[in-house]
Design a protein around this motif. Structure first.
Motif, mmCIF file in Angstrom:
data_model
loop_
_atom_site.group_PDB
_atom_site.id
_atom_site.type_symbol
_atom_site.label_atom_id
_atom_site.label_comp_id
_atom_site.label_asym_id
_atom_site.label_seq_id
_atom_site.Cartn_x
_atom_site.Cartn_y
_atom_site.Cartn_z
ATOM 1 N N ASN A 267 9.416 1.847 -9.004
ATOM 2 C CA ASN A 267 9.864 0.472 -8.682
ATOM 3 C C ASN A 267 10.028 0.196 -7.196
ATOM 4 N N ILE A 268 9.218 0.854 -6.391
ATOM 5 C CA ILE A 268 9.243 0.550 -4.952
ATOM 6 C C ILE A 268 8.050 -0.358 -4.658
ATOM 7 N N ALA A 269 8.309 -1.457 -3.957
ATOM 8 C CA ALA A 269 7.248 -2.429 -3.647
ATOM 9 C C ALA A 269 6.332 -1.833 -2.582
ATOM 10 N N ALA A 270 5.320 -1.090 -3.046
ATOM 11 C CA ALA A 270 4.421 -0.374 -2.130
ATOM 12 C C ALA A 270 2.967 -0.693 -2.470
ATOM 13 N N GLU A 271 2.089 -0.550 -1.496
ATOM 14 C CA GLU A 271 0.643 -0.682 -1.719
ATOM 15 C C GLU A 271 -0.078 0.284 -0.794
ATOM 16 N N ALA A 272 -1.259 0.729 -1.225
ATOM 17 C CA ALA A 272 -2.076 1.603 -0.371
ATOM 18 C C ALA A 272 -2.963 0.762 0.533
ATOM 19 N N LEU A 273 -3.245 1.302 1.702
ATOM 20 C CA LEU A 273 -4.180 0.653 2.624
ATOM 21 C C LEU A 273 -5.117 1.751 3.122
ATOM 22 N N GLN A 274 -6.398 1.673 2.707
ATOM 23 C CA GLN A 274 -7.337 2.701 3.184
ATOM 24 C C GLN A 274 -8.715 2.108 3.446
ATOM 25 N N GLY A 275 -9.522 2.888 4.151
ATOM 26 C CA GLY A 275 -10.769 2.381 4.715
ATOM 27 C C GLY A 275 -11.805 1.855 3.746
ATOM 28 N N ASP A 276 -11.787 2.291 2.481
ATOM 29 C CA ASP A 276 -12.823 1.862 1.536
ATOM 30 C C ASP A 276 -12.546 0.517 0.881
ATOM 31 N N MET A 277 -11.381 -0.054 1.161
ATOM 32 C CA MET A 277 -11.029 -1.307 0.478
ATOM 33 C C MET A 277 -11.943 -2.442 0.925
ATOM 34 N N LEU A 278 -12.208 -3.364 0.021
ATOM 35 C CA LEU A 278 -12.938 -4.572 0.412
ATOM 36 C C LEU A 278 -12.042 -5.370 1.337
ATOM 37 N N GLN A 279 -12.669 -6.139 2.206
ATOM 38 C CA GLN A 279 -11.881 -6.871 3.192
ATOM 39 C C GLN A 279 -10.864 -7.813 2.537
ATOM 40 N N LYS A 280 -11.270 -8.464 1.431
ATOM 41 C CA LYS A 280 -10.318 -9.415 0.825
ATOM 42 C C LYS A 280 -9.132 -8.692 0.182
ATOM 43 N N GLU A 281 -9.367 -7.463 -0.334
ATOM 44 C CA GLU A 281 -8.233 -6.680 -0.884
ATOM 45 C C GLU A 281 -7.280 -6.302 0.247
ATOM 46 N N ARG A 282 -7.879 -5.878 1.355
ATOM 47 C CA ARG A 282 -7.092 -5.479 2.520
ATOM 48 C C ARG A 282 -6.263 -6.655 3.043
ATOM 49 N N ASP A 283 -6.909 -7.832 3.140
ATOM 50 C CA ASP A 283 -6.208 -9.033 3.624
ATOM 51 C C ASP A 283 -5.038 -9.377 2.710
ATOM 52 N N LYS A 284 -5.272 -9.216 1.398
ATOM 53 C CA LYS A 284 -4.222 -9.537 0.416
ATOM 54 C C LYS A 284 -3.006 -8.625 0.617
ATOM 55 N N VAL A 285 -3.281 -7.312 0.799
ATOM 56 C CA VAL A 285 -2.192 -6.348 1.019
ATOM 57 C C VAL A 285 -1.448 -6.684 2.313
#
Length: 372
Positions: A267-285
């Motif tokens: 229940n920790i509000a966390a997300e991963a951020l890594q190089g393979d993500m699509l740009q729109k996924e990254r922007d959303k995070v």
């Protein structure tokens, strides 16, 4: 004597914009670099970490030199990542609130090139670009750099570590006769020295900002434990930091994804951020992190480049980085704009040896916390 921006030679309209942003006292690099760059044709090699204020150090002199009545591109700034390009363009825009209109365009991969070509057809005086996208635009003859008189390489070592050496050589060869060439880098690996020797004047000014300037508001701590104990220790640590936000660093994409899942399960509000993500996924995070609906980012070193989020009170090194400059870059994500922050490393006995070598090389004190 404490310097102010007026004494550095900046015009009053830029200073008015800076005052409104709460920027009144120049940082060390700004105090050293700005008067030098305002003098006219200069080659400069500046060594400074993230968070020392180098965007303003080169950005303000660029804005002073732009002729607002000339609609062609007069300055080019090269950055390693989309985020840093956007951040630099945004910062320049903020500085010009009270000056004549100066138009900046950021161009980078991960965005449709046609849209960027259309944007460049408008009057544009400064372009902030990632090297790969700039090469694409040049090969399509979609950008005219013939009037450029200033080129900046920002975070040059990072562009090198991301494999842009060939592109940088090509771009700088294309801009051989540019009067102002300014390179900024946290470290000076062999590849950067090659670029300096090949593309810059022998009498280029060299300025090095001491490392401790960045670290003075960061408290460096470590906790030694077994690999299996890292997650429970991290969870305990996050409990003690109720409501505070930070970034947790892992070395690999797989480790990042796994840890983010484990935190979400608790229940920790966390997300991963890594190089393979699509740009729109990254922007959303990144949007979620900036608007504070996310509390923790779990990131790899490359994915975290160019992130500038205020009020992060901690960074955690869940896995130790392979290079000491990554330790510095990670730690520099907290304690920004004069605030204080904590850099905590969770280390196995093997990783402790790496940490001790970084402590010595960087000239910082890292104190031990005992597990409860």
């Amino acid at each position: 004597m404490v310097q102010n921006f007026k004494s550095l030679g900046l015009n009053k309209n830029l200073i008015k914009g800076l005052n409104e942003l709460g920027i009144q006292t120049p940082t060390e690099i700004q105090a050293q670099v700005i008067p030098l760059l305002l003098e006219g044709a200069t080659h400069l090699v500046g060594q400074a970490q993230t968070g020392t204020g180098k965007t303003a150090a080169y950005g303000l002199p660029i804005l002073e030199q732009i002729n607002p009545n000339q609609k062609s591109i007069q300055a080019l700034i090269l950055c390693p990542t989309r985020e840093l390009s956007q951040q630099v363009a945004k910062q320049l825009f903020k500085f010009t609130k009270y000056t004549d209109k100066i138009f900046t365009e950021a161009v980078y991969g991960g965005e449709k090139i046609d849209i960027q070509i259309k944007n460049l057809s408008r009057p544009t005086q400064i372009v902030v670009a990632t090297p790969g996208r700039l090469i694409d635009l040049l090969s399509r003859k979609a950008i005219d750099l013939s009037q450029v008189n200033t080129v900046v390489l920002d975070e040059a070592d990072e562009m090198l570590s991301m494999g842009f050496k060939q592109q940088l050589d090509d771009i700088l060869s294309h801009l051989r006769n540019v009067e102002n060439k300014w390179l900024f880098s946290a470290t000076m690996p062999h590849g950067i020295k090659q670029i300096v020797n090949q593309h810059m004047a022998e009498d280029a000014h060299r300025i090095q900002i001491s490392r401790d300037v960045v670290n003075k508001n960061i408290e460096h701590k470590f906790l030694q434990c077994e690999e299996v104990d890292k997650l429970p220790i991290l969870l305990d640590f996050l409990k003690t930091k109720k409501g505070e936000r930070g970034i947790i660093f892992c070395k690999t994409k797989a480790a990042t994804a796994k840890l983010a899942k484990q935190l979400i399960a608790k229940n920790i509000a966390a997300e991963a951020l890594q190089g393979d993500m699509l740009q729109k996924e990254r922007d959303k995070v990144m949007r979620a992190f900036k608007n504070e609906s996310l509390r923790v980012l779990v990131a790899t070193d490359i994915a975290a480049r160019g992130i500038d989020v205020q009020d992060l009170t901690f960074v955690v090194h869940y896995q130790m980085p392979d290079q000491e400059e990554y330790y510095t870059h990670r730690s520099g994500r907290t304690a920004r704009a004069g605030k204080e922050g904590l850099s905590l490393a969770l280390v196995t006995s093997k990783e402790l040896r790496i940490l001790r070598s970084y402590e010595k090389a960087l000239g910082i004190g890292i104190s031990e916390i005992r597990a409860k």
